[in-house]
Enzyme design. Structure first.
Site, short mmCIF file in Angstrom:
data_model
loop_
_atom_site.label_atom_id
_atom_site.label_comp_id
_atom_site.label_asym_id
_atom_site.label_seq_id
_atom_site.Cartn_x
_atom_site.Cartn_y
_atom_site.Cartn_z
N ALA A 116 6.01 17.64 34.82
CA ALA A 116 5.00 16.90 34.06
C ALA A 116 3.86 17.76 33.54
CB ALA A 116 4.43 15.79 34.92
N ALA A 117 3.88 19.05 33.84
CA ALA A 117 2.72 19.89 33.53
C ALA A 117 2.37 19.88 32.05
CB ALA A 117 2.97 21.31 34.00
N GLY A 118 3.38 20.11 31.20
CA GLY A 118 3.11 20.17 29.77
C GLY A 118 2.64 18.85 29.20
N ASP A 119 3.16 17.75 29.72
CA ASP A 119 2.74 16.44 29.23
C ASP A 119 1.31 16.12 29.63
OD1 ASP A 119 5.23 16.03 28.07
OD2 ASP A 119 6.05 15.10 29.88
N GLY A 160 2.17 28.54 31.30
CA GLY A 160 2.49 28.47 32.72
C GLY A 160 1.41 29.05 33.60
N ARG A 187 2.20 17.88 42.34
CA ARG A 187 2.77 16.61 42.77
C ARG A 187 4.19 16.47 42.24
NH1 ARG A 187 -2.57 13.29 40.68
NH2 ARG A 187 -3.99 14.00 42.33
N ASN A 205 5.14 25.63 24.55
CA ASN A 205 5.07 26.43 25.77
C ASN A 205 5.70 27.80 25.50
OD1 ASN A 205 7.88 26.12 25.96
ND2 ASN A 205 7.76 24.54 27.54
N GLY A 255 -1.92 30.37 32.22
CA GLY A 255 -2.91 29.48 31.65
C GLY A 255 -2.54 29.08 30.24
N GLU A 259 11.42 14.10 21.12
CA GLU A 259 12.54 13.43 21.79
C GLU A 259 12.97 12.16 21.06
OE1 GLU A 259 12.22 14.92 26.42
OE2 GLU A 259 11.43 12.94 25.92
N ASP A 313 13.85 8.81 34.44
CA ASP A 313 14.20 10.13 34.97
C ASP A 313 14.99 9.99 36.27
OD1 ASP A 313 12.75 11.19 32.90
OD2 ASP A 313 11.04 11.82 34.14
N GLY A 319 7.05 11.07 25.65
CA GLY A 319 6.08 10.17 25.04
C GLY A 319 5.39 9.31 26.08
N ALA A 320 6.18 8.66 26.94
CA ALA A 320 5.61 7.79 27.96
C ALA A 320 4.78 8.58 28.96
CB ALA A 320 6.73 7.04 28.68
#
Length: 306
Positions: free
Chosen positions: A251-254, A223, A287, A185, A226, A140, A13, A41-42
């Site tokens: 990174a929230a969704g991951d 989001g 973060r 989402n 919730g 992806e 990224d 994925g990672a």
């Protein structure tokens, strides 16, 4: 310890921060730029490992300067990378991420080596698929590869959690709905159903559409609202968001998807697993970055138990 198999992308990224996101044709001055390991994925593999899962990753990196860095980052998280290929004559996947001062982002992804992850590779790893407590996949990497992964998982009775991101252009393949938990989402839900999720009623309508297409359960990541759980023959069940100071939503969704998958692998009921996932997502948004933002289990448990 539960075993999660993650099949998906591995990217580097390139994160650019600015006061606002650029509009088409607009040039803005950024405030900073960082190079951070990522890829959906990672990211999900790292999140699951930090939450206490034994994680195996199937993916691909390029034989370039980024490839070794990406592999080393996964190894440091105790992720099994024995099945991550190093592809010659192609770059590793790259994501260019713009983040504004409110923490919102826009992302452009160049697949690179991720496009080399083939259905034959997944077919050859049927033992790993069958040995997983849950398989976690995203979009992806080539869709035909995900189709093969879902097929092998179904044959092995391995539960599948699908994060349908990014939503492919054109007709959404029907086989992608043939999973145990479908976790879009709000924007993905709108793209797939034409329904904007803004409350329990709209979540119910959208979720029922997705269930009718073949998903066993639908968990909509909404989001700051919730999450909403939709199961056959019921209204949506709402899980409120955990309060958090938003720094970066990348990174929230991951974090959410990984926590949900691990929670289900550990036998948590869907409502409890989703609440745990909301807690993980709320920590991640506080973060900066993707993988660096992923919370550890004790952090998630601490706010769930408040």
């Amino acid at each position: 310890m539960k075993n999660l198999l993650v099949i998906g992308s591995i990217n580097m990224d390139l994160v650019v921060k600015s006061d606002q996101l650029p509009k088409p044709g607009e040039t803005l001055m950024g405030t900073s730029m960082e190079t951070i390991p990522g890829g959906k994925g990672a990211n999900q593999a790292v999140a699951a490992a930090r939450l206490g899962a034994g994680v195996t990753m199937i993916g691909a990196v390029g034989n370039d300067g980024y490839g070794p860095l990406l592999l080393e980052g996964l190894k440091k998280e105790s992720i099994n990378v024995d099945y991550v290929a190093v592809e010659d004559n192609i770059s590793s996947g790259i994501a260019i991420i713009h983040v504004d001062k409110a923490g919102e982002n826009s992302i452009s992804v160049v697949p690179g080596s991720n496009a080399c992850l083939s259905r034959d590779t997944v077919k050859a790893r049927s033992e790993q698929v069958g040995g997983a407590d849950v398989m976690l996949v995203q979009l992806e990497v080539p869709l035909e590869t995900i189709e093969e992964a879902i097929s092998v998982a179904k044959s092995s009775n391995t539960p599948v959690v699908l994060d349908p991101a990014p939503v492919p252009t054109g007709l959404f393949p029907e086989f992608l709905y043939n999973v145990d938990v479908f976790t879009p989402n709000q924007s993905e839900t709108l793209a797939l159903t034409g329904i904007r999720v803004v409350d329990k009623a709209s979540a119910t309508l959208a979720g029922l559409v997705l269930l009718d297409r073949g998903a066993k359960y639908v968990v909509i990541k909404a989001g700051d609202l919730g999450a909403f759980i939709v199961t056959s023959g019921s209204d949506a069940f709402h899980i409120p968001v955990f309060p958090s100071s938003v720094v970066d939503t990348t990174a929230a969704g991951d974090a959410f998807s990984a926590a949900l998958a691990l929670g289900l692998a550990e036998g948590k009921p869907l409502v409890e697993a989703t609440r745990w996932a909301c807690a993980a997502g709320s920590i991640a948004v506080s973060r900066a970055g993707a993988q660096p933002a992923m919370p550890r289990r004790e952090e998630v448990d601490a706010i769930v138990d408040l």
